[in-house]
Design an enzyme around this catalytic site. Structure first.
Site, mmCIF file in Angstrom:
data_model
loop_
_atom_site.group_PDB
_atom_site.id
_atom_site.type_symbol
_atom_site.label_atom_id
_atom_site.label_comp_id
_atom_site.label_asym_id
_atom_site.label_seq_id
_atom_site.Cartn_x
_atom_site.Cartn_y
_atom_site.Cartn_z
ATOM 1 C CG ASP A 80 -7.187 37.458 18.146
ATOM 2 O OD1 ASP A 80 -8.034 37.227 17.271
ATOM 3 O OD2 ASP A 80 -7.229 38.459 18.876
ATOM 4 C CE LYS A 123 -10.282 41.003 19.018
ATOM 5 N NZ LYS A 123 -9.313 39.932 19.269
ATOM 6 C CD GLU A 444 -4.675 40.962 19.505
ATOM 7 O OE1 GLU A 444 -5.605 41.069 20.321
ATOM 8 O OE2 GLU A 444 -3.967 39.945 19.393
ATOM 9 C CB SER A 470 -1.654 40.237 21.888
ATOM 10 O OG SER A 470 -1.868 39.109 22.685
#
Length: 554
Positions: A80, A123, A444, A470
């Site tokens: 991410d 995830k 995010e 986030s």
């Protein structure tokens, strides 16, 4: 004992199958043993996954020692942090569905008897659990563990400090040389980023759900205890097959409630609400956002880690870890002690010996940071089906706020406005068309929230989106607004200058515009074209459901 793997290794007609298994080096003795799939999300892209080969080797040694045969297979993972603030972030949440599919495909196609899931970041953790619940064969999670915090001038730092330092550098509050020092020191090695962001939140919740052994959420990636835990998880996976204990025997309504209580006590990432909703869906358990508020109201907020506080995951581990938090909640009557776990005993029995060794990190109930938990779901005419905020990371003066809307259709527009100093104190920033379908993938918003904080506006400016934030985000950042703008939700009708009222203690989010005017605007609204009409995201847009349902694909 009849095993699912007998489908590929027993009888005359399975001679070709056995021949292929022998090509892997297996002999007749191994054909009699349980086959355990080992889902390894190792890659050289994600710092939290770069060391997973050693974790998996420990898992496999535990499986062999217990009388099982490990079959390692790979899985994708999105970092991410690296995907943040560009097109890559549209793929992050969506990748959760591929990960669940991978576990399902490999397990079903090869008739595994059991699973060991080895994820670490964001995830990947919920995706693997979703896949395991879907196939419902005995499974256990052992993650890669958190990163240690870095240090700059005697101060502990992590990735969220780098994002906020960018905001400070953009406004001139920090020099580029100071930014470089933070950038270089914040992430000192492998592991999931050191604060209570989404990856570590989910790894902690694997313990609360009963799908991991005590210590999974907090043992540092670089600690040898992580390898010992991995070996024990491998051994335990073989025992789970013999016992017939399956994920859906463990993840029931009690487990989901326990996870929400631990989540609230820790002030975890808002993303956990999405993931717990999706996990509940795969487990066949009902999930109602209003239930989050009920559990939060009855759960004290016991710890304050980065980004809300000064402590990091290594401090939580030293203080007793998730087991000590659960024991504290159990003693206060806030958890269901009878819920099942992969330990083979109840949750209450699994954490019975846990203790808090630092009451500054894990506070006693009577000395909690707040007597209500860290998450809140807001409802109102702007979010009829709910919106989520990390209440524990909101400054007290922003818990109730009224301001004029500043509306943006993209994150890039907002960041440019922040760089130009165009965001007025007191504003309520709205970023829309960022939901599961509109984003797609609920990108995010760490870059704008960190820039707002770095500019010193986090005590004066709120941010609302149908996207998400986030786990490293702090401030009055309200996400998951449902229905989303792409589906014609009320957030699509907001205009610059509209008054918006946020009342987190009352769980309300209201657009202060006359109902008749909103109806008129709704009549003028036209659907927008999806950003993607082909490829993976084109399919995802057609199949994904709302954030209030966990953004699951049905």
């Amino acid at each position: 004992m009849t095993l699912p793997s007998d489908e590929i290794k027993k009888g005359i007609t399975r001679a070709p199958h056995r021949s292929l298994l022998k090509a892997l080096g297996l002999g007749d003795r191994e054909m009699e043993l349980p086959f355990i799939g080992v889902a390894n999300s190792y890659n050289q892209v994600i710092p939290g996954h770069a060391h997973l080969q050693s974790v998996v080797e420990a898992v496999k040694s535990g499986i062999w020692a217990a009388g099982g045969v490990p079959f390692e297979f790979g899985g994708i993972g999105v970092c991410d942090g690296l995907a943040m603030n560009h097109e890559g972030m549209r793929f992050s949440l969506a990748s959760r569905e591929i990960i669940a599919d991978e576990v399902e495909v490999m397990s079903r196609a090869h008739a595994f008897d059991g699973l060991v899931l080895v994820p670490n970041c964001d995830k990947i953790v919920p995706g693997m659990m979703m896949g395991a619940l879907r196939v419902n064969i005995p499974a256990i999670v052992v993650s890669g563990g958190p990163m240690m915090a870095g240090e700059v001038d005697g101060r502990k730092v992590d990735l969220h400090d780098v994002f906020e330092a960018v905001g400070s550098a953009l406004t001139g509050a920090m020099s580029e040389e100071e930014l470089y020092q933070v950038e270089t020191c914040a992430c000192p090695g492998c592991g999931s980023c050191a604060g209570l962001f989404t990856a570590n939140s989910m790894n902690c919740l694997t313990e609360a759900l009963g799908l991991a052994l005590p210590g999974n959420g907090t043992i540092p990636a670089v600690d040898a205890a992580r390898l010992r835990l991995a070996r024990e998880a491998g051994r335990r996976s073989v025992e789970l097959v013999a016992e017939g204990l399956r994920p859906r025997d463990i993840v029931d309504s009690r487990a989901i409630a326990n996870a929400l209580a631990v989540d609230s006590s820790m002030g975890c990432s808002t993303n956990t609400v999405l993931h717990l909703g999706a996990i509940a869906y795969e487990a066949g358990v009902g999930f109602d956002l209003a239930r989050v508020n009920e559990i939060t109201a009855a759960t004290p907020h016991l710890i304050s880690l980065s980004p809300a506080g000064a402590y990091h995951m290594e401090d939580l581990h030293r203080a007793g870890g998730v087991a000590a938090i659960m024991k504290t909640l159990l003693d206060a009557g806030r958890l269901d002690a009878g819920a099942a776990s992969v330990s083979g005993v109840t949750i209450g029995e699994a954490v019975a010996g846990a203790r808090v060794s630092d009451s500054d990190v894990i506070r006693r109930v009577e000395e909690a940071h707040h007597q209500q938990g860290g998450l809140a779901v807001l409802f109102g005419n702007l979010a009829p089906r709910g919106a989520v905020v990390k209440e524990s990371a909101v400054d007290a003066q922003m818990l109730s706020h009224r301001g004029q809307a500043a509306v943006f259709e993209s994150e890039a527009e907002l960041v440019a406005s922040i760089e130009q100093g165009a965001i007025e104190p007191g504003s309520v920033v709205v970023i829309r068309y960022q939901g599961p379908r509109g984003g797609p993938g609920m990108p995010e918003m760490l870059t704008p929230t960190a820039a707002i904080a770095g500019a010193g506006l986090d005590r004066e400016v709120a941010l609302i989106t149908d996207g998400r934030f986030s786990g490293a985000t702090r401030g009055a950042s309200i996400g998951h607004v449902s229905p989303e703008a792409f589906d014609g939700g009320p957030i699509a009708l907001v205009r610059d200058g509209d008054e918006i009222e946020i009342d987190i203690p009352a769980r309300r989010l209201e657009l202060l515009v006359d109902a008749a005017e909103l109806e008129r605007r709704a009549g003028e609204w036209s659907p927008v074209e999806p950003r993607y009409t082909s490829g993976f995201l084109g399919r995802y847009v057609k199949l994904v459901h709302g954030a209030d349902e966990g953004a699951v694909v049905k």
